[in-house]
Scaffold this motif. Structure first.
Motif, mmCIF file in Angstrom:
data_model
loop_
_atom_site.group_PDB
_atom_site.id
_atom_site.type_symbol
_atom_site.label_atom_id
_atom_site.label_comp_id
_atom_site.label_asym_id
_atom_site.label_seq_id
_atom_site.Cartn_x
_atom_site.Cartn_y
_atom_site.Cartn_z
ATOM 1 N N SER A 29 45.781 -99.146 54.096
ATOM 2 C CA SER A 29 44.187 -99.046 53.093
ATOM 3 C C SER A 29 44.895 -99.092 51.922
ATOM 4 O O SER A 29 43.767 -99.407 51.110
ATOM 5 N N SER A 30 45.930 -98.387 51.216
ATOM 6 C CA SER A 30 46.436 -98.195 49.384
ATOM 7 C C SER A 30 46.211 -99.361 49.345
ATOM 8 O O SER A 30 45.920 -99.570 48.409
ATOM 9 N N VAL A 31 47.035 -100.334 49.829
ATOM 10 C CA VAL A 31 47.362 -101.323 48.834
ATOM 11 C C VAL A 31 46.116 -102.772 49.808
ATOM 12 O O VAL A 31 46.015 -103.365 49.050
ATOM 13 N N PHE A 32 45.641 -102.838 51.089
ATOM 14 C CA PHE A 32 44.445 -104.159 51.310
ATOM 15 C C PHE A 32 43.622 -103.087 51.123
ATOM 16 O O PHE A 32 43.028 -104.601 50.243
ATOM 17 N N LEU A 33 43.136 -102.150 51.227
ATOM 18 C CA LEU A 33 41.397 -101.457 50.175
ATOM 19 C C LEU A 33 41.227 -101.247 49.427
ATOM 20 O O LEU A 33 40.112 -101.707 48.419
ATOM 21 N N ALA A 34 41.946 -100.365 48.862
ATOM 22 C CA ALA A 34 42.024 -100.095 47.133
ATOM 23 C C ALA A 34 42.933 -100.802 46.616
ATOM 24 O O ALA A 34 43.164 -100.474 45.342
ATOM 25 N N LEU A 75 52.451 -101.079 47.226
ATOM 26 C CA LEU A 75 53.530 -101.082 47.788
ATOM 27 C C LEU A 75 54.018 -99.934 46.845
ATOM 28 O O LEU A 75 54.240 -99.024 47.846
ATOM 29 N N GLU A 76 54.591 -99.998 45.553
ATOM 30 C CA GLU A 76 55.984 -99.716 44.970
ATOM 31 C C GLU A 76 54.494 -98.199 44.440
ATOM 32 O O GLU A 76 55.248 -96.844 45.186
ATOM 33 N N PHE A 77 53.860 -98.186 44.154
ATOM 34 C CA PHE A 77 52.809 -97.425 43.703
ATOM 35 C C PHE A 77 52.593 -95.881 44.612
ATOM 36 O O PHE A 77 52.832 -95.063 45.153
ATOM 37 N N THR A 78 52.062 -96.900 45.887
ATOM 38 C CA THR A 78 51.830 -95.528 47.384
ATOM 39 C C THR A 78 53.020 -94.658 47.407
ATOM 40 O O THR A 78 52.971 -94.464 47.780
ATOM 41 N N ASP A 79 53.694 -95.837 48.000
ATOM 42 C CA ASP A 79 55.290 -95.167 48.457
ATOM 43 C C ASP A 79 55.218 -93.789 47.170
ATOM 44 O O ASP A 79 55.721 -92.604 47.167
ATOM 45 N N ALA A 80 55.466 -93.808 45.957
ATOM 46 C CA ALA A 80 56.066 -93.393 45.098
ATOM 47 C C ALA A 80 54.857 -92.261 44.714
ATOM 48 O O ALA A 80 54.893 -90.215 44.345
ATOM 49 N N LYS A 90 39.103 -97.301 44.197
ATOM 50 C CA LYS A 90 38.249 -97.119 45.661
ATOM 51 C C LYS A 90 39.799 -95.596 45.232
ATOM 52 O O LYS A 90 40.445 -95.278 45.840
ATOM 53 N N GLN A 91 38.342 -94.454 45.790
ATOM 54 C CA GLN A 91 39.705 -92.935 46.577
ATOM 55 C C GLN A 91 39.335 -92.774 47.981
ATOM 56 O O GLN A 91 38.093 -92.643 48.093
ATOM 57 N N LEU A 92 40.020 -92.486 48.617
ATOM 58 C CA LEU A 92 39.835 -91.762 49.738
ATOM 59 C C LEU A 92 39.549 -90.508 49.685
ATOM 60 O O LEU A 92 39.872 -89.274 49.038
ATOM 61 N N GLY A 93 38.158 -90.390 50.492
ATOM 62 C CA GLY A 93 37.699 -89.238 50.329
ATOM 63 C C GLY A 93 37.486 -88.176 51.057
ATOM 64 O O GLY A 93 37.267 -87.097 51.206
ATOM 65 N N TRP A 94 38.466 -88.347 52.235
ATOM 66 C CA TRP A 94 38.508 -87.854 53.288
ATOM 67 C C TRP A 94 37.736 -86.860 53.895
ATOM 68 O O TRP A 94 36.823 -87.909 54.353
ATOM 69 N N SER A 95 37.624 -85.973 53.788
ATOM 70 C CA SER A 95 36.193 -85.303 55.101
ATOM 71 C C SER A 95 34.920 -85.106 54.128
ATOM 72 O O SER A 95 34.028 -84.607 54.602
ATOM 73 N N MET A 96 35.508 -85.888 52.701
ATOM 74 C CA MET A 96 33.559 -85.879 52.000
ATOM 75 C C MET A 96 33.027 -86.637 53.019
ATOM 76 O O MET A 96 32.109 -86.991 52.687
ATOM 77 N N MET A 120 32.366 -98.647 48.418
ATOM 78 C CA MET A 120 32.269 -97.589 50.225
ATOM 79 C C MET A 120 32.756 -98.409 51.219
ATOM 80 O O MET A 120 32.180 -99.728 50.727
ATOM 81 N N VAL A 121 33.732 -98.252 50.955
ATOM 82 C CA VAL A 121 34.312 -98.990 52.813
ATOM 83 C C VAL A 121 34.576 -97.936 54.056
ATOM 84 O O VAL A 121 35.203 -96.652 53.504
#
Length: 441
Positions: free
Chosen positions: A39-44, A48-53, A181-187, A316-317
């Motif tokens: 999700s972080s790499v292909f949607l947002a 990969l380096e930023f996501t892992d870190a 884009k940022q994940l809203g989780w339970s929002m 939004m997705v």
């Protein structure tokens, strides 16, 4: 040599036992890592380096390792190489964890989207907002308040403050912009709940409808209503714990059809008397929404045409599970500005640019405390009526998500405040108090 073989055999036995007993946990860890990475790499659009870190660097997820396949648009997460899980990105549907028998080449229906309006300013379009200077705002105090929540302890990623439909303050952490884009989780739950409000105000759904699933026909679960589900007050068994192997982690990282996860749970309380926060319930609601449409395409389109694109949340997705149902509990991604638009819709009692998506009665219903929630919860919306934030008006309500994703709506102050980040322990009470006190009414 015999001694070495015995030691090796003993080691392999211990390793086998360890893997056997920890397999479910390793499965979930690898699943979380793969899904979050895809999700972080292909949607947002992060690396990969930023996501892992930054997104996968907390315990116990930090023990996982990830690889991405650009051509396939997939991510594979593994734990010490002992167990691997794959997540695949699909345009319009987001990333989904898949099993070995899932055909990733099979076309899946995707929602039809409206084109963004880049000529009209925020909030009714996506063009740059018009700067407005309000004489009753102490801007220095406002900005100083916002600055205090951007530090290593609070791990804030974005703040957007909207007053009288104008953005009066906006700040992003390094690596993030207004386009991120940022994940809203339970929002996401508040999106799901709002769709019921739209159908209810059209007279197309009855909140007192019961006998909702065939599995419930022959026991007391047949008495559970849509109203009970919206208020998280069904009495159904559910464990919501992200730190262990629980109902919610098994649902999000193991299930093919998340709308069915809670269907088979037992009734352990009485409807309307047993508030229990449950992501399984929100996905039950997503499944119920599906039954209101003749085709799956209509179900997919409705979320966007009736709400998301209707109010210009074009970034939004909402991601789907393997059965192509929306994960209505957890998986909506959008920019901070677009999350603010949902707050403004509620601030304006369902009216958007002259059109009523729902009415004031729905806002009153959605912000009425659920029995036994101690004033904390309404219909897929969090409340401050119990005084959780003591220095903020009690009529404030909010959409909240895991790790501290928030959209706060303050009706008396004509305010919407969006905060996203990586920790739920941020001092939002002090933040909101400072914002409110910087505006003279």
């Amino acid at each position: 040599m015999k001694k070495f073989k015995r030691v090796l055999l003993l080691f392999l036995i211990i390793l086998g036992i360890t893997v056997f007993y920890n397999y479910p946990k390793l499965n979930i860890l690898a699943g979380y890592s793969a899904k979050n990475t895809a999700s972080s790499v292909f949607l947002a659009g992060r690396s990969l380096e930023f996501t892992d870190a930054n997104d996968n660097n907390f315990s116990p997820i930090s023990i996982t390792s990830n690889k991405i396949d650009i051509k396939e648009k997939s991510a594979t997460g593994s734990v010490y190489g002992l167990l691997k899980r794959k997540a695949v990105y699909r345009e319009g549907l987001g990333a989904v964890l898949v099993t070995n028998d899932f055909d990733i080449t099979k076309p899946q229906p995707a929602p039809k989207r409206s084109k963004p309006n880049h000529t009209v300013p925020f909030p009714y379009g996506n063009a740059n907002h018009k700067d407005t200077i309000f004489p009753n705002i102490a801007y220095k105090k406002l900005n100083e308040t916002i600055d205090t929540i951007f530090n290593d302890r609070n791990q804030t990623r974005s703040i957007v403050v909207v007053y009288k439909d104008k953005i009066i303050a906006e700040k992003y952490d390094t690596g993030f912009t207004k386009e991120s884009k940022q994940l809203g989780w339970s929002m996401t739950k508040s999106i799901t709940g709002t769709l019921f409000g739209i159908l209810n105000c059209k007279g197309e759904i009855n909140l007192e409808e019961n006998n909702l699933f065939p599995e419930w026909e022959n026991d007391d679960r047949k008495n559970i209503t849509i109203h009970n589900l919206l208020q998280m007050n069904s009495g159904l068994e559910w464990e919501e714990d992200y730190n262990t192997i629980s109902d919610v982690t098994k649902m999000l990282f193991l299930e093919k059809n998340m709308t069915k996860t809670q269907v088979n749970k037992s009734l352990i309380g009485k409807p309307d008397e047993s508030w229990n926060y449950s992501s399984g319930t929100s996905n039950l609601l997503s499944g119920i929404l599906r039954t209101k449409f003749d085709t799956h395409q209509e179900y997919l389109d409705f979320w966007y045409s009736a709400l998301i694109d209707k109010i210009g949340m074009n970034s939004m997705v909402i991601e789907t599970d393997m059965s192509n149902h929306f994960v209505g509990s957890s998986y909506a991604w959008a920019t901070a500005r677009d999350w603010a638009k949902l707050g403004l819709l509620y601030l304006h009692n369902g009216e958007w640019n002259g059109e009523h998506l729902f009415d004031k009665d729905w806002v009153s219903y959605a912000t009425t405390p659920t029995p036994t929630s101690n004033g904390r919860y309404g219909a897929q919306i969090w409340l401050n009526k119990g005084g959780k934030h003591p220095d903020v008006p009690k009529n404030m309500f909010s959409f909240n998500g895991y790790k501290g994703q928030n959209v706060f709506i303050l009706p008396s102050q004509d305010l919407v405040v969006v905060r996203t980040g990586l920790t739920k322990n941020a001092d939002v009470n002090t933040l909101l108090k400072g914002i409110v006190n910087s505006i003279k009414h």
